[in-house]
Motif scaffolding. Structure first.
Motif, PDB file in Angstrom:
ATOM      1  N   LEU A  26      92.529  26.008  87.477  1.00 13.44           N
ATOM      2  CA  LEU A  26      93.212  24.904  88.140  1.00 13.44           C
ATOM      3  C   LEU A  26      93.129  23.618  87.315  1.00 13.44           C
ATOM      4  CD1 LEU A  26      94.647  23.824  90.686  1.00 13.44           C
ATOM      5  CD2 LEU A  26      92.388  23.358  91.658  1.00 13.44           C
ATOM      6  N   VAL A  27      91.924  23.296  86.850  1.00 13.62           N
ATOM      7  CA  VAL A  27      91.744  22.071  86.058  1.00 13.62           C
ATOM      8  C   VAL A  27      92.514  22.173  84.748  1.00 13.62           C
ATOM      9  CG1 VAL A  27      90.045  20.673  84.805  1.00 13.62           C
ATOM     10  CG2 VAL A  27      89.542  21.472  87.112  1.00 13.62           C
ATOM     11  N   GLY A  28      92.511  23.369  84.136  1.00 14.58           N
ATOM     12  CA  GLY A  28      93.256  23.549  82.892  1.00 14.58           C
ATOM     13  C   GLY A  28      94.737  23.285  83.054  1.00 14.58           C
ATOM     14  N   SER A  29      95.316  23.786  84.147  1.00 12.90           N
ATOM     15  CA  SER A  29      96.744  23.563  84.382  1.00 12.90           C
ATOM     16  C   SER A  29      97.036  22.094  84.686  1.00 12.90           C
ATOM     17  CB  SER A  29      97.227  24.452  85.533  1.00 12.90           C
ATOM     18  OG  SER A  29      96.557  24.120  86.739  1.00 12.90           O
ATOM     19  N   ILE A  30      96.122  21.415  85.400  1.00 13.20           N
ATOM     20  CA  ILE A  30      96.319  19.994  85.724  1.00 13.20           C
ATOM     21  C   ILE A  30      96.220  19.139  84.469  1.00 13.20           C
ATOM     22  CG2 ILE A  30      95.314  18.029  86.958  1.00 13.20           C
ATOM     23  CD1 ILE A  30      94.572  19.936  89.201  1.00 13.20           C
ATOM     24  N   ILE A  31      95.269  19.457  83.585  1.00 10.65           N
ATOM     25  CA  ILE A  31      95.135  18.703  82.336  1.00 10.65           C
ATOM     26  C   ILE A  31      96.403  18.821  81.499  1.00 10.65           C
ATOM     27  CG2 ILE A  31      93.955  18.699  80.100  1.00 10.65           C
ATOM     28  CD1 ILE A  31      91.367  19.247  81.542  1.00 10.65           C
ATOM     29  N   HIS A  32      96.958  20.033  81.431  1.00 13.93           N
ATOM     30  CA  HIS A  32      98.143  20.247  80.608  1.00 13.93           C
ATOM     31  C   HIS A  32      99.373  19.543  81.165  1.00 13.93           C
ATOM     32  CE1 HIS A  32      96.132  24.162  79.048  1.00 13.93           C
ATOM     33  NE2 HIS A  32      95.709  23.095  78.399  1.00 13.93           N
ATOM     34  N   SER A  33      99.397  19.316  82.481  1.00 16.36           N
ATOM     35  CA  SER A  33     100.575  18.688  83.087  1.00 16.36           C
ATOM     36  C   SER A  33     100.409  17.189  83.327  1.00 16.36           C
ATOM     37  CB  SER A  33     100.912  19.383  84.418  1.00 16.36           C
ATOM     38  OG  SER A  33      99.812  19.311  85.313  1.00 16.36           O
ATOM     39  N   HIS A  34      99.157  16.712  83.539  1.00 20.67           N
ATOM     40  CA  HIS A  34      98.947  15.308  83.886  1.00 20.67           C
ATOM     41  C   HIS A  34      98.041  14.556  82.922  1.00 20.67           C
ATOM     42  CE1 HIS A  34     100.261  17.057  87.763  1.00 20.67           C
ATOM     43  NE2 HIS A  34     100.801  15.861  87.975  1.00 20.67           N
ATOM     44  N   GLY A  35      97.575  15.182  81.871  1.00 21.90           N
ATOM     45  CA  GLY A  35      96.751  14.481  80.898  1.00 21.90           C
ATOM     46  C   GLY A  35      95.266  14.696  81.112  1.00 21.90           C
ATOM     47  N   SER A  36      94.478  14.275  80.131  1.00 20.80           N
ATOM     48  CA  SER A  36      93.046  14.577  80.124  1.00 20.80           C
ATOM     49  C   SER A  36      92.269  13.805  81.188  1.00 20.80           C
ATOM     50  CB  SER A  36      92.466  14.261  78.742  1.00 20.80           C
ATOM     51  OG  SER A  36      92.621  12.885  78.436  1.00 20.80           O
ATOM     52  N   TYR A  37      92.760  12.621  81.604  1.00 20.32           N
ATOM     53  CA  TYR A  37      92.019  11.835  82.602  1.00 20.32           C
ATOM     54  C   TYR A  37      91.940  12.576  83.934  1.00 20.32           C
ATOM     55  CZ  TYR A  37      90.308   7.733  85.136  1.00 20.32           C
ATOM     56  OH  TYR A  37      89.548   6.878  85.870  1.00 20.32           O
ATOM     57  N   ALA A  38      92.901  13.444  84.202  1.00 27.65           N
ATOM     58  CA  ALA A  38      92.881  14.239  85.438  1.00 27.65           C
ATOM     59  C   ALA A  38      91.659  15.141  85.496  1.00 27.65           C
ATOM     60  CB  ALA A  38      94.156  15.072  85.548  1.00 27.65           C
ATOM     61  N   PHE A  39      91.074  15.466  84.336  1.00 25.68           N
ATOM     62  CA  PHE A  39      89.863  16.277  84.278  1.00 25.68           C
ATOM     63  C   PHE A  39      88.723  15.600  85.032  1.00 25.68           C
ATOM     64  CE2 PHE A  39      85.927  16.243  81.645  1.00 25.68           C
ATOM     65  CZ  PHE A  39      85.425  17.475  82.016  1.00 25.68           C
ATOM     66  N   LEU A  40      88.500  14.299  84.770  1.00 24.25           N
ATOM     67  CA  LEU A  40      87.452  13.555  85.470  1.00 24.25           C
ATOM     68  C   LEU A  40      87.782  13.379  86.946  1.00 24.25           C
ATOM     69  CD1 LEU A  40      86.480  10.730  82.951  1.00 24.25           C
ATOM     70  CD2 LEU A  40      85.247  12.832  83.450  1.00 24.25           C
ATOM     71  N   LEU A  41      89.055  13.158  87.248  1.00 28.18           N
ATOM     72  CA  LEU A  41      89.470  12.952  88.634  1.00 28.18           C
ATOM     73  C   LEU A  41      89.214  14.204  89.465  1.00 28.18           C
ATOM     74  CD1 LEU A  41      90.787  10.950  90.588  1.00 28.18           C
ATOM     75  CD2 LEU A  41      93.009  11.909  89.942  1.00 28.18           C
ATOM     76  N   CYS A  42      89.530  15.372  88.925  1.00 26.50           N
ATOM     77  CA  CYS A  42      89.302  16.632  89.645  1.00 26.50           C
ATOM     78  C   CYS A  42      87.813  16.849  89.909  1.00 26.50           C
ATOM     79  CB  CYS A  42      89.863  17.804  88.846  1.00 26.50           C
ATOM     80  SG  CYS A  42      91.653  17.882  88.768  1.00 26.50           S
ATOM     81  N   ALA A  43      86.983  16.573  88.899  1.00 30.57           N
ATOM     82  CA  ALA A  43      85.543  16.753  89.065  1.00 30.57           C
ATOM     83  C   ALA A  43      84.975  15.781  90.100  1.00 30.57           C
ATOM     84  CB  ALA A  43      84.842  16.566  87.719  1.00 30.57           C
ATOM     85  N   THR A  44      85.481  14.541  90.118  1.00 31.36           N
ATOM     86  CA  THR A  44      84.998  13.554  91.093  1.00 31.36           C
ATOM     87  C   THR A  44      85.385  13.935  92.512  1.00 31.36           C
ATOM     88  OG1 THR A  44      85.247  11.838  89.396  1.00 31.36           O
ATOM     89  CG2 THR A  44      84.972  11.104  91.661  1.00 31.36           C
ATOM     90  N   ILE A  45      86.615  14.362  92.698  1.00 25.20           N
ATOM     91  CA  ILE A  45      87.062  14.802  94.033  1.00 25.20           C
ATOM     92  C   ILE A  45      86.237  15.997  94.499  1.00 25.20           C
ATOM     93  CG2 ILE A  45      88.985  15.826  95.297  1.00 25.20           C
ATOM     94  CD1 ILE A  45      90.868  14.144  93.540  1.00 25.20           C
ATOM     95  N   SER A  46      85.974  16.942  93.602  1.00 26.06           N
ATOM     96  CA  SER A  46      85.174  18.121  93.959  1.00 26.06           C
ATOM     97  C   SER A  46      83.760  17.725  94.353  1.00 26.06           C
ATOM     98  CB  SER A  46      85.134  19.100  92.780  1.00 26.06           C
ATOM     99  OG  SER A  46      86.421  19.578  92.460  1.00 26.06           O
ATOM    100  N   SER A  47      83.181  16.744  93.664  1.00 28.86           N
ATOM    101  CA  SER A  47      81.815  16.320  93.992  1.00 28.86           C
ATOM    102  C   SER A  47      81.768  15.625  95.349  1.00 28.86           C
ATOM    103  CB  SER A  47      81.272  15.405  92.896  1.00 28.86           C
ATOM    104  OG  SER A  47      82.067  14.242  92.745  1.00 28.86           O
TER     105      SER A  47
END
Length: 515
Positions: free
Chosen positions: A455-476
């Motif tokens: 899921l994070v891999g597909s989001i990074i490829h479509s919305h950029g690398s900053y989405a990686f931190l956003l996904c991890a923060t929401i999950s936490s």
């Protein structure tokens, strides 16, 4: 003066309690040291197997003469069958004989997989081999966790922290063994095309990009990776060394089986563990044997349970789904995030982040071995989950700082390292060590690690690398909310259990009086 006396009087019971606690932990370990060391060594084998694929994936691509897109399916094969193994591992944990037999088989399979990987010259054959390894790892994950919980029950948190420390230890050893044998240049030599061959820095960049997740990096056309030509690789030696390193683990399991007189050729006297001896006595009713084998999966045992019983399983599984998903996605994509804008970190520097993360997880589990018998599991979980949230928020605030990325990676590993063992000990304690929770939690954690990476891999490829931190923060944040809900449901469940116990006592008293 009176204040000093008061402090001394208050501190004396605390020191006495700590002393008694230390004595109890030591006496428990002395009683079960053979079992405990065996399960710890089995988890070292688990860590050894889980960490080798990322660093060696390009050499395995050369060995199988496959494309980068094809070789990444090997990641998926391992992760998917790890999930399958974790799900079916509960079938082998009801008796000591079945548990140790399964662990012996799985550790031998891992050594066998290391030995035959150099003989897999086709990507499909390599994927099948890794499927066997993944299934063995999943079974080990479920059985070793449950057996330690069953041995130590309310004191299991200390030993579970140590158990998961050995995963990190194995995961650190595996890349160190493989590194001297990895190819510095393109390991498929093509005649008359030397000018376009990839440099060692390009290959290191690809290796770091692939390490830890099953997605193919974009813009790989600039790195010529040929599939036809003369294959030159020494990675076979690394796998054979790891096979030898792993061989003492099945030997330790076999020694434990011999000590418990579970081997058929030495089964001349009753086993040492009475419970398992009784559990292995064959029953005349095949239906009873079926119930004993499947344990808590039997609908008869679930009938009459309060709704909170199922909610606790669901919440515990959801927390580990998210937190293990954070671990998997962070390890898989931290390199990609570091080399992307706005950080634009160098390849070699960014490649250290994954090692820093796993080293901090290993160090954190070592520290939490001590903390877990000083503090209760709910307190440790609160500290860990709040710490994960704070670190994620700081990473988002200082997202342009390369220095803080290293600091935040280290702090995140330390905070998140104890969540799995603490959650397992806490949930089993709530449910009175019925054993169902271990299978549910281990399976949920494996699922989260696989699903969130994709899921994070597909989001990074479509919305950029900053989405990686956003996904991890929401999950936490979600994991902490689920934990607060678990604390609330726990109080309801224990009240219901206390009321049902009181009602049973009230119904038994009139019967006793009448008799």
């Amino acid at each position: 003066m009176s204040q000093c006396v008061c402090v001394c009087v208050c501190a004396a019971p605390l020191r006495t309690d700590m002393k008694l606690l230390d004595e109890r932990i030591c006496s428990l370990f002395k009683r079960h040291w053979r079992h405990t060391l065996t399960y710890w060594s089995v988890f070292f084998s688990f860590g050894l197997c889980i960490a080798f694929l990322g660093p060696t994936i390009l050499d395995l691509r050369c060995q199988t003469q496959s494309t980068l897109q094809q070789i990444t399916w090997v990641f998926f094969s391992q992760q998917f069958f790890l999930l399958v193994g974790a799900s079916v591992g509960g079938l082998f944990k009801k008796t000591l004989l079945s548990s140790l037999t399964a662990l012996l088989s799985c550790t031998l399979i891992i050594s066998f997989v290391f030995a035959i990987i150099p003989l897999c010259h086709h990507v499909v054959l390599l994927a099948i081999t890794m499927a066997f390894a993944g299934k063995a790892m999943g079974v080990i994950d479920t059985i070793a966790n449950w057996q330690l919980v069953k041995l130590y029950e309310k004191d299991s948190a200390v030993f579970l922290q140590a158990l998961h420390f050995f995963i990190g230890l194995g995961a650190l050893v595996s890349p160190l063994v493989a590194d001297p044998f990895l190819a510095d240049d393109n390991c498929v030599l093509v005649a008359n095309l030397t000018s376009n061959s990839s440099s060692s820095s390009d290959l290191q960049h690809l290796r770091n990009s692939l390490s830890g997740h099953a997605t193919t990096p974009h813009n790989i056309s600039q790195y010529p990776l040929y599939t036809e030509g003369v294959v030159i690789t020494r990675v076979s030696y690394a796998f054979w060394i790891m096979a030898l390193i792993n061989l003492p683990v099945p030997a330790a399991v076999l020694a434990l089986m011999y000590h418990e007189r579970l081997l058929p050729c030495f089964n001349t006297s009753p086993p040492l563990l009475d419970k398992d001896s009784l559990a292995r006595v064959p029953t005349q009713d095949s239906g009873e044997e079926h119930v004993r084998w499947f344990g808590c999966c039997n609908p008869a045992k679930l009938r009459g349970r309060p709704a909170t019983f199922f909610v606790i399983h669901a919440l515990g599984g959801a927390i580990l789904f998210l937190t293990d998903g954070i671990v998997g996605s962070y390890a898989g994509f931290i390199y990609t995030y570091a080399i992307s804008p706005p950080l634009l970190m160098g390849h070699k520097t960014a490649g250290c982040l994954d090692s820093v993360f796993w080293a901090s997880i290993t160090a954190g589990r070592l520290v939490f071995i001590y903390l877990s018998y000083r503090f209760t599991a709910p307190k440790l979980l609160t500290f860990s989950l709040v710490g994960v949230i704070l670190v994620q928020c700081l990473l988002m605030i200082f997202y342009t700082s390369c220095v803080f990325l290293f600091i935040g990676t280290c702090l995140l590993g330390l905070c998140i390292s104890s969540v799995f063992p603490s959650m397992l000990a806490f949930t089993e304690d709530i449910l009175d060590y019925k054993g169902c929770a271990t299978t549910v939690l281990v399976t949920s954690a494996s699922t989260g690690e696989m699903v969130l990476q994709l899921l994070v891999g597909s989001i990074i490829h479509s919305h950029g690398s900053y989405a990686f931190l956003l996904c991890a923060t929401i999950s936490s944040f979600l994991s902490f909310c689920f934990f607060l809900l678990l604390i609330y449901v726990q109080s309801i469940y224990r009240n219901c259990s206390a009321e049902s116990s009181a009602n049973m006592d009230m119904t038994e008293k009139p019967q006793t009086a009448g008799s």
